[in-house]
Write a protein that holds these residues in place. Sequence first.
Motif, mmCIF file in Angstrom:
data_model
loop_
_atom_site.group_PDB
_atom_site.id
_atom_site.type_symbol
_atom_site.label_atom_id
_atom_site.label_comp_id
_atom_site.label_asym_id
_atom_site.label_seq_id
_atom_site.Cartn_x
_atom_site.Cartn_y
_atom_site.Cartn_z
ATOM 1 N N VAL A 307 -31.172 -76.551 -68.997
ATOM 2 C CA VAL A 307 -30.687 -76.040 -70.308
ATOM 3 C C VAL A 307 -30.938 -76.735 -71.504
ATOM 4 O O VAL A 307 -31.251 -76.181 -72.518
ATOM 5 C CB VAL A 307 -28.858 -76.022 -69.922
ATOM 6 C CG1 VAL A 307 -28.282 -75.751 -71.499
ATOM 7 C CG2 VAL A 307 -28.481 -75.123 -69.097
ATOM 8 N N ARG A 311 -32.885 -75.332 -75.065
ATOM 9 C CA ARG A 311 -32.312 -75.374 -76.135
ATOM 10 C C ARG A 311 -33.430 -75.989 -76.996
ATOM 11 O O ARG A 311 -33.595 -75.655 -78.241
ATOM 12 C CB ARG A 311 -31.106 -76.449 -76.265
ATOM 13 C CG ARG A 311 -29.984 -75.757 -75.495
ATOM 14 C CD ARG A 311 -29.351 -74.730 -76.033
ATOM 15 N NE ARG A 311 -28.407 -74.061 -75.373
ATOM 16 C CZ ARG A 311 -27.958 -72.669 -75.206
ATOM 17 N NH1 ARG A 311 -28.712 -71.791 -75.820
ATOM 18 N NH2 ARG A 311 -26.921 -72.338 -74.437
ATOM 19 N N LEU A 348 -25.496 -71.213 -70.707
ATOM 20 C CA LEU A 348 -26.036 -70.092 -71.389
ATOM 21 C C LEU A 348 -25.048 -68.980 -71.744
ATOM 22 O O LEU A 348 -24.183 -69.005 -70.883
ATOM 23 C CB LEU A 348 -27.251 -69.644 -70.414
ATOM 24 C CG LEU A 348 -28.863 -69.980 -70.592
ATOM 25 C CD1 LEU A 348 -28.926 -71.442 -70.152
ATOM 26 C CD2 LEU A 348 -29.644 -69.071 -69.842
ATOM 27 N N GLU A 352 -28.323 -64.723 -73.300
ATOM 28 C CA GLU A 352 -29.426 -65.331 -72.762
ATOM 29 C C GLU A 352 -29.901 -65.425 -71.592
ATOM 30 O O GLU A 352 -30.906 -65.557 -71.056
ATOM 31 C CB GLU A 352 -28.937 -66.873 -73.134
ATOM 32 C CG GLU A 352 -28.968 -67.118 -74.529
ATOM 33 C CD GLU A 352 -28.264 -68.729 -75.209
ATOM 34 O OE1 GLU A 352 -28.544 -68.811 -76.553
ATOM 35 O OE2 GLU A 352 -27.614 -69.247 -74.371
#
Length: 420
Positions: A307, A311, A348, A352
Motif C-alpha cells: 500500500v 501511494r 485501498l 482502487e
Amino acid sequence: MTPATSSLTFIRQVAVFDGRRPQPVQDVLIDGPVIAAVGTDLVAPAGATVLDGTGRTLLPGLIDAHTHTTDTAQLRQALVFGITTELDMGGAPDTARRMRAAADERDDLADVRVATTGATAPGGHPCQLVELGMLEPFPTVAGPDDAEAFVAARVAEGADHLKIFIEDGTAIGKPLPLMSPETLLALIRAAHDRGLRTVAHTLTRTAARQAIASGIDGLAHAPADGTSDQALIEAAAENGVFVVPTLTTLTGMTATPAEYELAEDPRLRPYADPQWLADLEKIRAIAPEQRVGPVGVDPRHAADAAVRMFRLGVPLLAGTDGTSGHGHPTTHGISYHGELALLVAAGLTPAEALTAATAAPADAFALTDRGRIAPGLRADLLLVDGDPTQDITALRDITALWRRGARVERSAHLATQTQE
C-alpha cells in the motif's frame, strides 16, 4: 465454446467501471468477441439480446496476476468466478503450452499467459520441491554466462514473461542458494532484449531491493519479512516496478485463512470446486507450522509495503499465487475474491482494488486488448448486482459473464469443471 458462437448483446442502462474509474450509467453493445459501443441513449440493434443493467455494474473481466496453472479444470474454476485471464508465474513448459493452447481455442476457460521455467540458482528455490516429488527436475542458472542461453530456451518454450527467483530460504525456514547479482542482471538484460517482462519472486526486503536495483519489471510478492523502510518504498516507485502483494497466499498459512470465509459466502459456495471444499476441511486440521508455504514472513508487512508503494505511484496488481493441493488453501477463482477483500482491508478503496484487478495488470503485461471497457476491446466482461466500487464483496454477486464475447453459463460450467 468458441468465438464463432458469440452474438449481439445489448446491456441497457448499466453502471460501468471502465478499469480505472466508475462511469455514469450507460449502454454497452457487445458484437461478437469485442465491445462495439459504449454510450448513453444507444439503440439496441435488431436481433440483439437485451439485458437490463438497472442496479448492476459492468466491469472488465478480472485478471489474476499470479497463478500456477496445471490443468484446464483450474482455468474453469477461475472463469466461473469472473477471472477471464490468468498470468501464470512458472511451471512445466509442456503443461504451460497445453493450457495456453486450450484457452486459445475455448471460451469456457480463462485465458492464460505463461512463464514456463523460472530462473534460479542450482539448488535454489523451488528445487527443494523436486526433492519432495512435487516438481519435475528443471534447468537452473549457474552464472551470468548461462543467462543468454537460459532466456533463449524459455523463448523457445513459448514463455510470455520471465520469472526469476530471489529466495534465500526465509520463507521455508532453511538457507537456499542464491544467484549472484551479476547473474540476475544478465538474466534481466537478456529477457528485455527479447521483449520479455521480468517478474521476481521476492518475499524479503533484501531480495526486493536487489530485484529493484537490477532493473526488474515487477515483484511477484510484496516484501513480508519485516517493516519496509522508506528507502525501499521510494526505490520501487523511482524504478517503475509493479508489485503483486499475494496477501491471500501469505494469510493462507495462518490458523484462519481468508478462504474459510469465502467458502461460507452463499454467493460463492455454490460454484466452489467440491474437491477444494473437501480439501479445505482437511487443511483446518493441519497446524499452521506444518503447512507448505511461507513461514518466516508476515502478511501484515506485505500489505503495509504494497500500500505504501501504491501511494507513491507503484502499480499494484491483484494476484493470488493460486495453486492447489499440498496443504495449501489458496486456489483458482474463489481465492481471488479474498485477495480483493484483503487489499481493501489493507487500505485501498474498492475502486482502487478493482483497478488492481483489471487495467493495472493489463497495462503491466502489455495486454492492450483487455482490462478496460472501451469500443474495440475484447468483450471479457463481468456483470454484477450492486456497486463493487463501494462494496468490494458485491463483485461476488455475478449475474452474467462473457469471455471473448461468448456468454459463460456458470451453472453448466460448474457441472463439468471437475471432469477433466
